[in-house]
Every structure is written in C-alpha cells, then in structure tokens.
Design a protein around this motif. Sequence first.
Motif, short mmCIF file in Angstrom:
data_model
loop_
_atom_site.label_atom_id
_atom_site.label_comp_id
_atom_site.label_asym_id
_atom_site.label_seq_id
_atom_site.Cartn_x
_atom_site.Cartn_y
_atom_site.Cartn_z
N ARG A 54 25.75 40.58 -23.27
CA ARG A 54 27.18 40.81 -23.49
C ARG A 54 27.97 39.53 -23.28
NH1 ARG A 54 27.61 44.41 -26.70
NH2 ARG A 54 29.83 44.57 -26.22
N GLY A 55 27.28 38.39 -23.33
CA GLY A 55 27.94 37.10 -23.20
C GLY A 55 27.06 36.00 -23.76
N VAL A 56 27.69 35.03 -24.46
CA VAL A 56 26.98 33.93 -25.09
C VAL A 56 27.71 32.64 -24.80
CG1 VAL A 56 26.17 32.98 -27.29
CG2 VAL A 56 26.19 35.44 -26.96
N LEU A 57 26.95 31.56 -24.60
CA LEU A 57 27.51 30.23 -24.38
C LEU A 57 27.01 29.30 -25.47
CD1 LEU A 57 29.34 28.94 -22.16
CD2 LEU A 57 27.27 27.96 -21.18
N ASP A 58 27.92 28.49 -26.01
CA ASP A 58 27.57 27.59 -27.10
C ASP A 58 28.17 26.22 -26.82
OD1 ASP A 58 26.81 27.59 -30.33
OD2 ASP A 58 28.44 26.23 -29.81
N LYS A 59 27.38 25.18 -27.03
CA LYS A 59 27.86 23.81 -26.82
C LYS A 59 27.69 23.02 -28.11
CE LYS A 59 27.69 19.83 -23.73
NZ LYS A 59 27.15 19.26 -22.50
N SER A 60 28.80 22.68 -28.73
CA SER A 60 28.82 21.87 -29.95
C SER A 60 27.92 22.45 -31.05
CB SER A 60 28.41 20.42 -29.64
OG SER A 60 29.28 19.85 -28.69
N GLY A 61 27.85 23.76 -31.13
CA GLY A 61 27.10 24.40 -32.21
C GLY A 61 25.70 24.84 -31.84
N ALA A 62 25.27 24.64 -30.61
CA ALA A 62 23.93 25.07 -30.18
C ALA A 62 24.07 25.96 -28.96
CB ALA A 62 23.06 23.86 -29.85
N GLU A 63 23.29 27.05 -28.92
CA GLU A 63 23.35 27.95 -27.77
C GLU A 63 22.95 27.22 -26.50
OE1 GLU A 63 22.45 32.09 -27.45
OE2 GLU A 63 21.96 32.17 -29.59
N THR A 80 33.80 16.79 -26.05
CA THR A 80 32.83 17.88 -26.02
C THR A 80 33.55 19.22 -26.23
OG1 THR A 80 32.99 18.13 -23.61
CG2 THR A 80 31.24 16.70 -24.45
N VAL A 81 32.79 20.19 -26.73
CA VAL A 81 33.30 21.55 -26.91
C VAL A 81 32.25 22.51 -26.41
CG1 VAL A 81 34.22 23.25 -28.51
CG2 VAL A 81 34.54 20.83 -28.98
N VAL A 82 32.65 23.42 -25.53
CA VAL A 82 31.76 24.47 -25.06
C VAL A 82 32.49 25.80 -25.25
CG1 VAL A 82 30.46 25.43 -23.14
CG2 VAL A 82 30.65 22.95 -23.39
N GLY A 83 31.85 26.71 -26.00
CA GLY A 83 32.48 27.99 -26.29
C GLY A 83 31.76 29.14 -25.61
N LYS A 84 32.54 30.16 -25.26
CA LYS A 84 32.00 31.36 -24.63
C LYS A 84 32.49 32.57 -25.40
CE LYS A 84 33.92 33.17 -20.89
NZ LYS A 84 34.17 34.61 -21.13
N ALA A 85 31.55 33.45 -25.72
CA ALA A 85 31.90 34.74 -26.31
C ALA A 85 31.44 35.82 -25.35
CB ALA A 85 31.23 34.92 -27.67
N GLY A 86 32.31 36.80 -25.09
CA GLY A 86 31.95 37.84 -24.14
C GLY A 86 32.25 37.43 -22.71
N ARG A 87 31.45 37.93 -21.78
CA ARG A 87 31.75 37.76 -20.36
C ARG A 87 30.59 37.11 -19.61
NH1 ARG A 87 29.37 42.01 -17.36
NH2 ARG A 87 30.84 41.58 -15.68
N PRO A 106 36.18 40.49 -17.52
CA PRO A 106 35.90 41.72 -18.29
C PRO A 106 35.98 41.52 -19.79
CG PRO A 106 38.18 41.73 -17.60
CD PRO A 106 37.61 40.38 -17.20
N ALA A 107 35.82 40.29 -20.29
CA ALA A 107 36.06 39.99 -21.70
C ALA A 107 35.07 40.71 -22.61
CB ALA A 107 35.98 38.49 -21.92
N PRO A 108 35.53 41.23 -23.76
CA PRO A 108 34.61 41.83 -24.74
C PRO A 108 33.92 40.74 -25.57
CG PRO A 108 36.85 41.96 -25.54
CD PRO A 108 36.94 41.37 -24.16
N MET A 109 32.90 41.12 -26.32
CA MET A 109 32.15 40.16 -27.12
C MET A 109 33.01 39.54 -28.21
SD MET A 109 29.14 39.14 -26.47
CE MET A 109 28.94 38.39 -28.08
N SER A 110 34.05 40.21 -28.62
CA SER A 110 34.88 39.71 -29.72
C SER A 110 35.92 38.68 -29.26
CB SER A 110 35.60 40.87 -30.41
OG SER A 110 36.40 41.59 -29.47
#
Length: 819
Positions: A290-299, A716-723, A730-734
């Motif tokens: 229920r959560g994903v981390l991505d750094k510059s286009g790679a998980e 650098t860019v690090v993205g998070k989807a979800g929690r 409590p963030a949702p996947m969207s």
Amino acid sequence: MLNSFIRFFLQNKLVAYLLLILFVGWGLITAPFDFGLQELPRDPVAVDAIPDIGENQQIIFTEWMGRSPQDVEDQITYPLTTALLGIPGVKSIRSNSMFGFSSIYVIFNDDVEFYWSRSRILEKLNSLPANTLPDGVQPTLGPDATALGQIYWYTLEGQDKDGNPTGGWDLHELRTIQDYYVRYGLTSAEGVAEVASIGGFVKEYQVDVDPDALKAYSINLEQVMYAIKESNIDVGAQTIEINLAEYFVRGLGYVQNAEDIEKSVIVVNNNVPIRIGDIAKVSIAPATRRGVLDKSGAEAVGGVVIARYGANPLEVINNVKKKIAEIEPGLPSKELRDSIFSQVKIIPFYDRTQLINETIGTLQEALSLEILITIIVVILMLLNLKSSLLVSSTLPVAVLMCFIAMKYFGVDANIVALSGIAIAIGTMVDMGIVLTESMVKRLKEAPPGEPLLESVYEATTEVASAVITAVATTVISFLPVFTMEAAEGKLFKPLAFTKTFALIASVIVAITIIPPLAHSVFSLKSGRKSLSYLYNGLAVVAGGILSYVYHPLLGGILAIVGVAGILHLLVQQYSSDRNASILSAITNIIYASTVAWLLAAVWMPLGVNKSILTNFSFIVIIAGGLIGVFYLIIHFYENILRFLLRFKILFILLVSFIVYQGFVVYQETGEEFMPALDEGSFLLMPTSMPHSGMQENIKNLRLLDMAVTAIPEVETVVGKAGRVNSALDPAPMSMYENVILYKSEYKTDENGHRVRYEYKQGEYIRNELGELIPDKNGRYFRQWRDEIKSPDDIWDEIVNATNIPGVTSAPKLQPIETR
C-alpha cells in the motif's frame, strides 16, 4: 529601591563585571548558534525551523487486513470512537476508515499533558468490553510524535568504495535490510519515536490452494489455515536427567522454509496423511503493498525517522547521523558480476538539518546585520566613540540573556521566536542611547569637583524610571498575544515571549551593567601623553600584525583606531578646540565607514556578483542619506514645529491622507498564516483517479520523477505513492508526494557557504578532471540557467514538466508545510 540598585552596582563594579561574565558565558552555552567555542559546554535551546502548531492529538491505529472501508467503519472505527468519548479533556474525535485499516484522531485540549493523554487512552483500550472488536483485531496507540516530527527521510542504495551508485540489490533484499537491521538501529537513537519503512517487497509465505484438490480430499479452508498455524510452533516440555546431567526437552516446529509448510499434515484419512503440498502450492512471494517509493524513475526502498514529541529536532538528527555512521559499516555487501564491490548505504533525500541551519543562520545574520547597522547609526548620531561602544557592546549581552530565558522557559528557537529578538533590538538600543546621552550631558554640565561616580549615578537615576516605564508599556501591549489559543497561540506566543525576554534583559543590562561600565570607560584618561601615544602606536602595530597573520579587515579596523587616536592627540596638543571637535567628527565618520565596510562584506545587499566597494557605496549612500535627513530635521526642528503649529489643519489632513492610504494598502495586502521558508526543495503532491490500480500509480510516479529529474536545476527527486508503515501517514495509493531537491543558485561547500572559483578572460578555469578550481579572489559559480531568476521559476518548470494525463495539478508546497 531602584536608585539603591543602581548605586550598589556602581559602588561594587566587581559584582557587575562578574554578573556580565556570567551572562555572557551562560548565554554562549545556551545559544542556538554554535560559536565554535570548544572550551565551553553546550546546552543549547531546542532548535527547529517553525513552531509546532498542530493539535494536541493521539492516534489509535487499527489494522484489519483485506476488509473494505465500510466494514472497517462499522466494526472498528465506530465502536472505538464511541468508547473513547468519555476520556477527560477530549475536545473532539475524528476518524478515517480506509481499506485494511482505521485511524482515529483523539484531539485533547491544549492544557492536557501529552503523555497523560496517552495513558488515559491506553487505560480505555485495555478495558474495552468483550466482543467490542472482531477476533484477532488489536488497536494500537500511534507513536509519541506529531506529523512535524518527520525530520529525516532516506533510501537504501548500493554504492562502491568511492560512493558511486552500483545497483545490484533486489528490492526485497533492501526491504529486509531496512526492516530487520536499519530500522532497529535508528530507532535506538536518542529522541527517535519511530522509524517507518516504505518501498520494496516484504517477503511472505503464500499458499495457493487448489479448489479441486480440496474437494477431492473433502477438506475446507479452515482446516488448511489451522494446519498452517499449528505447524509453526515450538513446544516446550519438562527436563530429563541422564547421568546426573539435566537436559531440556523441546519440540522444534518453527517453519524454516516453504518445504516445511508443504509437509505439514492437515488430516489423516485411513492412515494416509494429507499434507499442504497435496492440495496447495507454497512459495515465497511479496506481500500486498500500500506504499511505493521511487527515486528518479526507479523503485527504491527507504524509511522516515520521526522525532519524539518535545525532543530537540536538531539534536535528534545529529543522534541519527551518529547512529548511521555506527551501523553503516556493518550493512551487507557483495561482489557484483563485473567484479564491482557494492555495499548498502543510507542516502538521505530529506534532512531538516539544512532548513534548520539555514533558518537559524539567516536570523543570526539578520541579528548581526542589525547590530552593525545600529553601531553605524549610534556612532554617527552620537559622535562619541565611548558612548557608541557602550551602547553597541551591551546589545549582544542582552541577546545572550534572552537565550538563557528561552532555555529555561521552554521556548524553542525557531524563525518566529527569534524574530521577536530582531523586532526588539530597536527598543533595546533606545535604552542604552538614552542612558549614555544622559551621562554625556551630565558630565558636560556637572558642578566643579563632582565625582565621576556621582555624575553617572545622577544621570542614570534621572532617566531610569522613564526607561523602565517605556519598556513596561511595550511589554503590556503584548499581553493580548499571550492570551491567544490554538494554532494562533502556538505560532505567535514564542514571538511575544522572546520580545519580552529581550526587553527585560535590556532593562537588567541598563540598570546593572551600563552604569558601572560607563564609569570605567569615562574614567579612562591617561595623565601622560607619552602613554597615550604608546598605546595608540601599539594598536597600529598590532593591527598590521593581525592583518597579515589572521584577518585583514579586523587588523585594519584596529590600525585605523590607533591612527585616529594619534591624530586626535596631535590636534589636541598643537591646535584649537574647534579643530579637535572637527577631527573628532571626522574620526567617528571613519569609524562608521569601517563598520559599513564590514557590513558590506557580510551583507552584500546588491548581490554577490557585485564588488565589496560597490556594495559599500550603496550602504554609504542609503545610510548617509537617511542620517543626513535626520540631521536636517534636528537642525530645523524648531522651524518645522512652528510651521506645523501654524497650519494645524493642513498637517492633520496630511496625516489623515497617509492613514487612509495605509488602510487601502492593508486591504490589498495578501495574507499568509505560516511564514514562507526556503528549504531548497519543493513537495509536489498531485493525485490520480481514486480507483487507479497499483501498476498505474507506479507508472505515474515514475513518469513524474523522470520528468522532473530532466530539469537542469533539479538535483534529486524521490516520490512516494501511498503510505509508509506508520500511523502518522494515512495516505491512499492515489496520492503522490514527490520531494524535489533543487540546486542552490551558487555552488556551495558542504556547510552551505558560497565558494569562489578561478575566473579568467570571461570563463571559469577547470582542472584536468573538468572540475572548478577554488580561488578566494575568483567569482561565485551560478548553477542556474540565465532565464531562471528565482525558485518560483524552477517551480514553473516543474509544473510544465508534470502535465501528465490522469494526474491532477498540485499547489506549490515545501516539505515542512504539509507536516
């Protein structure tokens, strides 16, 4: 009584000087700024970028895996919410039911102690009636922290011995290292409430049941679940004694691999065991995410460190960094196929240390600049070096005393609190000016034979009560701020406290320190001219040595003071009093110009690409123009006053027009509750469709990160989807959170200070490796493109790059603004 205090400190100057040393030493110990004094211990005020204005809340987090939000609401959230209503001090209860978990936020009144509220909630949870919640569901209390406690984010990456990224680590390997090594190690750091993981894959045993096999063997799912549960257990028995030796009897049954589960017996039919492997396929596979981390286009795999409530964030971050340095050498390593050595490293991508240091550094610089500007104004307006030194030297003492009060009244040092000191500096200076001017006037008009101590005493007592009354009026005017509540009170009370501390400290300095110090300074008169020449000559020589050995500017100041002293002695000895007065004025102007040069070197108001001489000229023009206007007003004050008294109606109309224009401007002025900070980063928070699946969200997150990474100014860019795995999130996947770190405008060193590089014939000189060559006489290297003038331009580039179908736009935010 006040007069008795003043006379006591005048007659006992040693006590006043000891008190001065105590205030300075104690203030340096508790100051939020590190002055690099290794001889003194450090017990600084708690430091953060902004005050924590969040609610006094506790979070009850309950997992019920696989259940819909409606089921969670009906069977978890509603029963718990109704049970928690009776806790004393509760202001409101909010809840959030999502797929697989429930979050309940219990908001307490601000006067309720944080840990007392946690104990009351635990008591209530432990006394819930039977069957309140479904079987196997256990509510837990969230970490003893607030959302502002998210102070350090990091990823785990493989690097070689030179710190270059190597890859070669699977996501499930990194997640295992994070969960069972890094997380526990960082949690043990002092002040850490929780370390939450995100990204990668959590390994688990998965049993894929064959329905046809179940039907053939007449087995149901409950039997399968029971068999799996009972097969993963150790059984303890008694002891057995053999040959006078005692042995423990144990039945070893913990699962070691997938084959152990496959061999577990479900039932026995006609003496034939039916095993898990007969009706299902057992494998090791990733758990549902229920959560994903991505750094510059790679998980990627990472975590977030959350500081405990009430802890000093800067101190906690330093403790975490020490713990990282301790555990990092023990992290796993391996040799990749191409014989490259790779070891797992902890790489931060959000570190609040930079924001805190920049915020405190900005305010430290602002306070320093204020003091320097004040010195210039005092020197030029008073035209008396001794008086100027008295006023200027006591100002830092009052600021240090304010830090002492902040430490022991529990006021944290942040941008709002320290702004209170900056606001109060004008009033603090006024007290010193009033006292010293009174002393100078008294010394000129003193009766013949009056002792210097008596003159200083009479001058001080004459204005002391008026000074205290003025300060008391200012302090009382801030009483409404102290009565503010909720978020407004948490934001503005620190400012009211620090301004009050600063004003009270300046009163104490004015009453106890300035009179004895003035008596000592004004009594410095040498009976022999030869000694005066000697002292000033030594100042010139010492200034030259200091310029050559340590710091040219400081040495130059000392040399200028010595030369001015010698000239003053020569004019006094061989010329008239009028010429001596003119020289004294010129000398003070030189002193003020010297301070202005120092101010130009520190401030650089026209920008770092302009020379110090150009910045100095700007300061001289502005300061000289303003002070010139002040002198004109002083000179023609009587005529101006007579004119205004003659044309009162005209003057009142002019003032009314100015007030009206001010009101119009006020109505058109934008409003902002929280002051804007420059973190050197942005937080992009778009969302996708609420029903979008995991792969769609991963694709969107990757596209966002890759698009932003392509911008030259972005580091650098690090993205998070979800929690993350924390009750605080409590963030949702969207919902996406992309932390974007952009390059500083000018290239800096590791401490954030701008660095000059060699520049010749219109271009920067590079070495054989293509790197810039540092040069103290060179130029600063600008890292932004010519069309990028400010961080707002970088944000516009980000907005244009992230215009992706299926993803919403996002407001301009910084990471700390969403905590």
